[in-house]
Motif scaffolding. Structure first.
Motif, PDB file in Angstrom:
ATOM      1  N   GLU A  32       0.836  -1.205   0.000  1.00  0.00           N
ATOM      2  CA  GLU A  32       0.000   0.000   0.000  1.00  0.00           C
ATOM      3  C   GLU A  32       0.874   1.260   0.000  1.00  0.00           C
ATOM      4  O   GLU A  32       0.580   2.240  -0.691  1.00  0.00           O
ATOM      5  CB  GLU A  32      -0.932   0.006   1.211  1.00  0.00           C
ATOM      6  N   ASN A 149      -3.399  -4.963  -5.152  1.00  0.00           N
ATOM      7  CA  ASN A 149      -4.739  -5.552  -5.272  1.00  0.00           C
ATOM      8  C   ASN A 149      -4.679  -7.072  -5.370  1.00  0.00           C
ATOM      9  O   ASN A 149      -5.546  -7.762  -4.828  1.00  0.00           O
ATOM     10  CB  ASN A 149      -5.476  -4.972  -6.480  1.00  0.00           C
ATOM     11  N   ARG A 152      -3.957  -8.364  -1.915  1.00  0.00           N
ATOM     12  CA  ARG A 152      -5.138  -8.107  -1.092  1.00  0.00           C
ATOM     13  C   ARG A 152      -6.228  -9.152  -1.310  1.00  0.00           C
ATOM     14  O   ARG A 152      -6.972  -9.478  -0.398  1.00  0.00           O
ATOM     15  CB  ARG A 152      -5.667  -6.701  -1.441  1.00  0.00           C
ATOM     16  N   ARG A 153      -6.302  -9.705  -2.508  1.00  0.00           N
ATOM     17  CA  ARG A 153      -7.363 -10.665  -2.830  1.00  0.00           C
ATOM     18  C   ARG A 153      -6.966 -12.116  -2.578  1.00  0.00           C
ATOM     19  O   ARG A 153      -7.825 -12.985  -2.546  1.00  0.00           O
ATOM     20  CB  ARG A 153      -7.764 -10.488  -4.286  1.00  0.00           C
ATOM     21  N   SER A 162      -9.471  -7.642   4.917  1.00  0.00           N
ATOM     22  CA  SER A 162     -10.825  -7.274   5.335  1.00  0.00           C
ATOM     23  C   SER A 162     -10.870  -6.912   6.819  1.00  0.00           C
ATOM     24  O   SER A 162     -11.605  -6.011   7.210  1.00  0.00           O
ATOM     25  CB  SER A 162     -11.813  -8.388   5.007  1.00  0.00           C
ATOM     26  N   GLY A 165      -9.160  -3.360   7.028  1.00  0.00           N
ATOM     27  CA  GLY A 165      -9.692  -2.304   6.170  1.00  0.00           C
ATOM     28  C   GLY A 165      -8.811  -1.894   5.001  1.00  0.00           C
ATOM     29  O   GLY A 165      -8.858  -0.740   4.575  1.00  0.00           O
ATOM     30  N   GLN A 167      -8.393  -1.313   1.492  1.00  0.00           N
ATOM     31  CA  GLN A 167      -9.332  -1.156   0.386  1.00  0.00           C
ATOM     32  C   GLN A 167      -8.635  -1.341  -0.958  1.00  0.00           C
ATOM     33  O   GLN A 167      -7.445  -1.069  -1.093  1.00  0.00           O
ATOM     34  CB  GLN A 167      -9.965   0.237   0.421  1.00  0.00           C
ATOM     35  N   GLU A 168      -9.406  -1.771  -1.951  1.00  0.00           N
ATOM     36  CA  GLU A 168      -8.874  -1.908  -3.307  1.00  0.00           C
ATOM     37  C   GLU A 168      -8.476  -0.533  -3.836  1.00  0.00           C
ATOM     38  O   GLU A 168      -9.147   0.459  -3.587  1.00  0.00           O
ATOM     39  CB  GLU A 168      -9.912  -2.550  -4.221  1.00  0.00           C
ATOM     40  N   LYS A 169      -7.387  -0.488  -4.571  1.00  0.00           N
ATOM     41  CA  LYS A 169      -6.897   0.757  -5.167  1.00  0.00           C
ATOM     42  C   LYS A 169      -7.332   0.822  -6.623  1.00  0.00           C
ATOM     43  O   LYS A 169      -7.506  -0.194  -7.284  1.00  0.00           O
ATOM     44  CB  LYS A 169      -5.369   0.839  -5.086  1.00  0.00           C
ATOM     45  N   THR A 170      -7.487   2.033  -7.141  1.00  0.00           N
ATOM     46  CA  THR A 170      -7.944   2.262  -8.505  1.00  0.00           C
ATOM     47  C   THR A 170      -6.750   2.417  -9.441  1.00  0.00           C
ATOM     48  O   THR A 170      -5.810   3.141  -9.141  1.00  0.00           O
ATOM     49  CB  THR A 170      -8.792   3.550  -8.559  1.00  0.00           C
TER      50      THR A 170
END
Length: 188
Positions: A32, A149, A152-153, A162, A165, A167-170
């Motif tokens: 991150e 990402n 994260r998955r 999860s 917290g 979060q997925e990044k764009t």
């Protein structure tokens, strides 16, 4: 199995069980942070370009005073880029600014004296280098986002993500309008 051996195995098992979540958490934090650094690098290069543009525009203005709409478009796009709140807004404003700059460079073709002006040449070279840096920064950002990402998955990181917290990044994507060549009309 003797009692000290059982205790040692239990301790090793507990350490392994605790080590997986801690390792996953630390890895997510590192990834991150890499995304944040890559995003900041894009901002740095976009700012560099925004700082060069007024000098380029002022140089062109001296030769092409009738091209006011292009100068206005560039100023508006720079303002949108400065006020962009997220990656999507930045990408859209960046694409709008790139289109306006493309139109400006097409206008320059009508002014041979301007193209030979050393100040314009220097600014053009700096702008071209900056555009290349922006492209590389976007690629680096998207690579960092993809790595983050993906981690994260994946299991067991998805559980840690999860819980804490993450979060997925764009991804940094070109806007729909960026796929079209900007129109240049010299009849106005």
């Amino acid at each position: 199995m003797n009692k000290p051996m059982k205790i040692a195995l239990i301790i090793v098992g507990i350490l392994i069980i605790l080590g997986i979540p801690i390792g996953s958490y630390n890895n997510l934090v590192s990834l991150e942070q890499n995304v944040n650094t890559s995003s900041s690098n894009i901002d740095t290069q976009l700012q560099r370009r925004s700082d060069l543009i007024p000098n380029l525009v002022n140089t062109v203005k001296g030769y092409a005073t009738q091209e006011k709409t292009i100068f206005t478009d560039i100023a508006n796009a720079r303002s949108k880029l400065a006020g962009a709140a997220n990656v999507s807004d930045k990408a859209n404003a960046d694409n709008e600014l790139s289109g306006a700059l493309s139109r400006l460079l097409v206008v320059v073709e009508n002014y041979p004296d301007l193209k030979s002006n050393q100040n314009f040449k220097d600014l053009s070279i700096q702008l071209e280098g900056t555009e290349n840096r922006i492209a590389i920064a976007r690629q680096d950002y998207n690579t960092a986002v993809n790595n983050y990402n993906t981690k994260r998955r994946r299991f067991p990181s998805n559980i840690i993500a999860s819980l804490f917290g993450f979060q997925e990044k764009t991804l940094y994507k070109a806007s729909e309008g960026a796929k079209e060549v900007p129109p240049v009309d010299f009849t106005k």
